[in-house]
Design an enzyme around this catalytic site. Structure first.
Site, PDB file in Angstrom:
ATOM      1  N   PRO A  45       0.826  -1.217   0.000  1.00 59.25           N
ATOM      2  CA  PRO A  45       0.000   0.000   0.000  1.00 59.25           C
ATOM      3  C   PRO A  45       0.856   1.260   0.000  1.00 59.25           C
ATOM      4  CG  PRO A  45       0.073  -0.938   2.222  1.00 59.25           C
ATOM      5  CD  PRO A  45       0.802  -1.905   1.324  1.00 59.25           C
ATOM      6  N   ASP A  46       0.298   2.304  -0.597  1.00 61.02           N
ATOM      7  CA  ASP A  46       0.987   3.586  -0.391  1.00 61.02           C
ATOM      8  C   ASP A  46       0.431   4.161   0.910  1.00 61.02           C
ATOM      9  OD1 ASP A  46      -0.937   5.507  -2.887  1.00 61.02           O
ATOM     10  OD2 ASP A  46      -1.464   4.690  -0.927  1.00 61.02           O
ATOM     11  N   PHE A  47       0.677   5.428   1.177  1.00 58.48           N
ATOM     12  CA  PHE A  47       0.307   5.954   2.493  1.00 58.48           C
ATOM     13  C   PHE A  47      -0.953   6.797   2.449  1.00 58.48           C
ATOM     14  CE2 PHE A  47       3.942   4.483   4.792  1.00 58.48           C
ATOM     15  CZ  PHE A  47       4.928   4.349   3.827  1.00 58.48           C
ATOM     16  N   ARG A  48      -1.011   7.732   1.464  1.00 62.40           N
ATOM     17  CA  ARG A  48      -2.075   8.745   1.568  1.00 62.40           C
ATOM     18  C   ARG A  48      -3.233   8.554   0.584  1.00 62.40           C
ATOM     19  NH1 ARG A  48       2.828  10.535   2.604  1.00 62.40           N
ATOM     20  NH2 ARG A  48       3.187  11.594   4.598  1.00 62.40           N
ATOM     21  N   ASN A 120      10.989   4.953  -0.347  1.00 61.51           N
ATOM     22  CA  ASN A 120      10.394   3.667   0.023  1.00 61.51           C
ATOM     23  C   ASN A 120      11.345   2.851   0.899  1.00 61.51           C
ATOM     24  OD1 ASN A 120       8.325   4.483  -1.593  1.00 61.51           O
ATOM     25  ND2 ASN A 120       8.953   3.292  -3.378  1.00 61.51           N
ATOM     26  N   HIS A 139      14.486   7.314   3.436  1.00 64.81           N
ATOM     27  CA  HIS A 139      13.764   7.014   4.686  1.00 64.81           C
ATOM     28  C   HIS A 139      14.235   5.695   5.269  1.00 64.81           C
ATOM     29  CE1 HIS A 139      10.460   9.994   3.236  1.00 64.81           C
ATOM     30  NE2 HIS A 139      11.581  10.578   3.602  1.00 64.81           N
TER      31      HIS A 139
HETATM   32  N1  APR Z   1       1.181   4.587 -10.278  1.00 66.68           N
HETATM   33  C1  APR Z   1       1.464   5.910 -10.138  1.00 66.68           C
HETATM   34  N2  APR Z   1       1.205   6.623  -9.025  1.00 66.68           N
HETATM   35  C2  APR Z   1       0.612   5.956  -8.012  1.00 66.68           C
HETATM   36  C3  APR Z   1       0.285   4.575  -8.075  1.00 66.68           C
HETATM   37  C4  APR Z   1       0.598   3.897  -9.273  1.00 66.68           C
HETATM   38  N3  APR Z   1       0.327   2.580  -9.449  1.00 66.68           N
HETATM   39  N4  APR Z   1      -0.291   4.228  -6.888  1.00 66.68           N
HETATM   40  C5  APR Z   1      -0.323   5.344  -6.123  1.00 66.68           C
HETATM   41  N5  APR Z   1       0.216   6.374  -6.797  1.00 66.68           N
HETATM   42  C6  APR Z   1       0.464   7.743  -6.336  1.00 66.68           C
HETATM   43  C7  APR Z   1      -0.670   8.363  -5.560  1.00 66.68           C
HETATM   44  O1  APR Z   1      -1.492   9.088  -6.441  1.00 66.68           O
HETATM   45  C8  APR Z   1       0.051   9.289  -4.589  1.00 66.68           C
HETATM   46  O2  APR Z   1       0.148  10.597  -5.120  1.00 66.68           O
HETATM   47  O3  APR Z   1       1.556   7.677  -5.459  1.00 66.68           O
HETATM   48  C9  APR Z   1       1.467   8.706  -4.486  1.00 66.68           C
HETATM   49  C10 APR Z   1       1.759   8.103  -3.133  1.00 66.68           C
HETATM   50  O4  APR Z   1       1.810   9.163  -2.197  1.00 66.68           O
HETATM   51  P1  APR Z   1       1.954   8.799  -0.645  1.00 66.68           P
HETATM   52  O5  APR Z   1       0.991   7.735  -0.284  1.00 66.68           O
HETATM   53  O6  APR Z   1       1.932  10.097   0.105  1.00 66.68           O
HETATM   54  O7  APR Z   1       3.384   8.127  -0.525  1.00 66.68           O
HETATM   55  P2  APR Z   1       4.795   8.864  -0.512  1.00 66.68           P
HETATM   56  O8  APR Z   1       4.743  10.116  -1.284  1.00 66.68           O
HETATM   57  O9  APR Z   1       5.809   7.842  -0.888  1.00 66.68           O
HETATM   58  O10 APR Z   1       4.982   9.221   1.051  1.00 66.68           O
HETATM   59  C11 APR Z   1       6.193   9.842   1.396  1.00 66.68           C
HETATM   60  O11 APR Z   1       5.505   9.775   3.702  1.00 66.68           O
HETATM   61  O12 APR Z   1       4.487   8.565   5.319  1.00 66.68           O
HETATM   62  C12 APR Z   1       5.707   8.970   4.873  1.00 66.68           C
HETATM   63  O13 APR Z   1       7.781   7.961   5.163  1.00 66.68           O
HETATM   64  C13 APR Z   1       6.571   7.814   4.500  1.00 66.68           C
HETATM   65  O14 APR Z   1       8.085   7.605   2.630  1.00 66.68           O
HETATM   66  C14 APR Z   1       6.771   7.973   2.999  1.00 66.68           C
HETATM   67  C15 APR Z   1       6.542   9.457   2.800  1.00 66.68           C
END
Ligand code: APR
Length: 296
Positions: A45-48, A120, A139
Site C-alpha cells: 500500500p501507499d500511504f495517503r 520507500n 527514509h
Molecule cells: N502509479 C502511479 N502513481 C501511483 C500509483 C501507481 N500505481 N499508486 C499510487 N500512486 C500515487 C498516488 O497518487 C500518490 O500521489 O503515489 C502517491 C503516493 O503518495 P503517498 O501515499 O503520500 O506516498 P509517498 O509520497 O511515498 O509518502 C512519502 O511519507 O508517510 C511517509 O515515510 C513515508 O516515505 C513515505 C513518505
C-alpha cells in the site's frame, strides 16, 4: 495514461507529451525521486491514497488519531507495539519488482541514472537490480535492526525481526532482554528503551541517513533531468529537492494524482508501470521484468 502538458515560464513550451522520451534520450544525469506509488502494483500500500496505509490506520486508531504516529520516533518509543502491528504491510517482498523499477534499472544500464532518491523502505529497488551506489534510501530501510536501549550497540540483519513483525510480536534484543525489567507500558514512558529492536527506517523526527547529506548537494548541481514518480511529494526534505534544482532543468511527473504545489513540464498521469512501458516503447528499450499484466 493521460499526458498533460504544463508549461513553466522558464522553459520553451514542450509541444508534445512524448517529448518526455526525447528529454530522457538526451539526458545523462537523471535524478529519479520515487515514492510508495511505484510499488502499489505489487500489493504494497501507499500511504495517503484512499486505499493507503493511513486510511486503514485511521479507521483502526479511531477519530482524532494521527496515522503518521505509527512512523513517529516518540510514539515508537512509548508504544512500539503500534508499529509492530502494521509493519508487515510494508516489509520488503522477496524477488518481485515492477516494470517501473525495471525502467529505473534501464536508466542506470543506459548510463543515464545519476541517482534514485527513494522514499520507500520496501527495498524493491534491490530486487530490480538497481546498483546500490545509485540508490539513496532517504527514509532508511529494513536492511538492519538495532536495539533501542540507549547504551546498547546491538545490531543485526533486519530480516531477523521479520518473523516477529509478521506475528505482530515485539522483538527484543538478545543482549538487553534478559536484563529487561518486566516493564509494563503504564509504568514506563520509554517502553522501547528496554531492549526493543527497531528496523533501520527513518522515523518522523529523525535525520535522514548520512548518505543523503553526502550526495544531495552535488547531485542537485549535476542533475539534467528530474523524474518524480509515485509520490505525493509531501514530506521534506525530499519534497524540497525539486525546488533546489536549477529551474532550467526539465521535470517530469509520473503519478496517479497531479501534484499541485509545484510545477512540472510534463505530467504523465496514470499508473507508473504504464508510463514505464510507454516511455520504454518510445525509447526502443526492452524492460527486463517478470511477466506483468498491464492494468487495463
Ligand atoms: N502509479 C502511479 N502513481 C501511483 C500509483 C501507481 N500505481 N499508486 C499510487 N500512486 C500515487 C498516488 O497518487 C500518490 O500521489 O503515489 C502517491 C503516493 O503518495 P503517498 O501515499 O503520500 O506516498 P509517498 O509520497 O511515498 O509518502 C512519502 O511519507 O508517510 C511517509 O515515510 C513515508 O516515505 C513515505 C513518505
Amino acid at each position: 495514461l493521460n499526458e498533460v502538458i504544463t508549461t513553466r515560464s522558464k522553459l520553451p513550451q514542450i509541444n508534445n507529451p512524448s517529448e518526455a522520451a526525447d528529454l530522457i534520450a538526451k539526458a545523462k544525469n537523471i535524478i529519479v525521486i520515487s515514492g510508495a506509488g511505484i510499488s502499489t502494483s505489487l500489493g504494497i500500500p501507499d500511504f495517503r491514497s484512499d486505499k493507503g496505509l493511513y486510511a486503514a490506520l485511521k479507521s483502526r486508531l479511531g477519530p482524532g488519531a494521527n496515522p503518521t504516529d505509527v512512523f513517529t520516533l516518540d510514539v515508537f518509543r512509548k508504544d512500539p507495539e503500534l508499529f509492530y502491528s502494521i509493519a508487515e504491510k510494508v516489509l520488503p517482498p522477496d524477488q518481485i519488482y515492477t516494470p517501473f523499477h525495471s525502467f529505473i534499472k534501464k536508466l542506470s544500464d543506459e548510463g543515464k541514472l545519476l541517482r534514485n532518491y527513494t522514499q520507500n523502505i520496501d527495498a524493491v529497488e534491490d530486487n530490480a537490480g538497481i546498483p546500490a551506489e545509485k540508490i539513496i534510501r532517504c527514509h532508511g530501510s529494513f536492511h538492519k535492526a538495532n536495539c533501542e536501549t540507549s547504551d546498547c550497540t546491538y545490531s543485526t540483519e533486519g530480516s531477523s525481526i521479520f518473523p516477529n513483525i509478521r506475528e505482530k510480536k515485539l522483538a527484543f534484543c538478545p543482549r538487553c532482554a534478559p536484563k529487561r525489567p518486566d516493564v509494563l507500558k503504564s509504568k514506563c514512558a520509554n517502553y522501547a528503551s528496554y531492549g526493543v529492536m527497531r528496523p533501520g527506517i527513518t522515523f518522523f523526527g529523525e535525520n535522514l541517513p548520512q548518505a543523503y547529506d553526502e550526495s544531495i548537494d552535488e547531485d542537485e548541481k549535476n542533475c539534467d533531468l528530474l523524474i518524480v514518480a509515485g509520490t505525493s511529494l509531501k514530506v521534506p526534505p525530499v519534497s524540497k529537492i525539486i525546488d533546489e534544482i536549477a529551474t532550467d532543468v526539465p521535470r517530469i511527473l509520473i503519478n496517479m494524482d497531479p501534484i499541485h504545489h509545484t510545477d512540472f513540464d510534463i505530467n504523465l498521469l496514470g499508473y507508473s508501470d504504464d508510463a514505464a512501458f510507454y516511455l520504454a516503447g518510445l525509447l526502443g528499450w526492452k524492460l527486463d521484468h517478470e511477466t506483468f499484466e498491464a492494468k487495463s
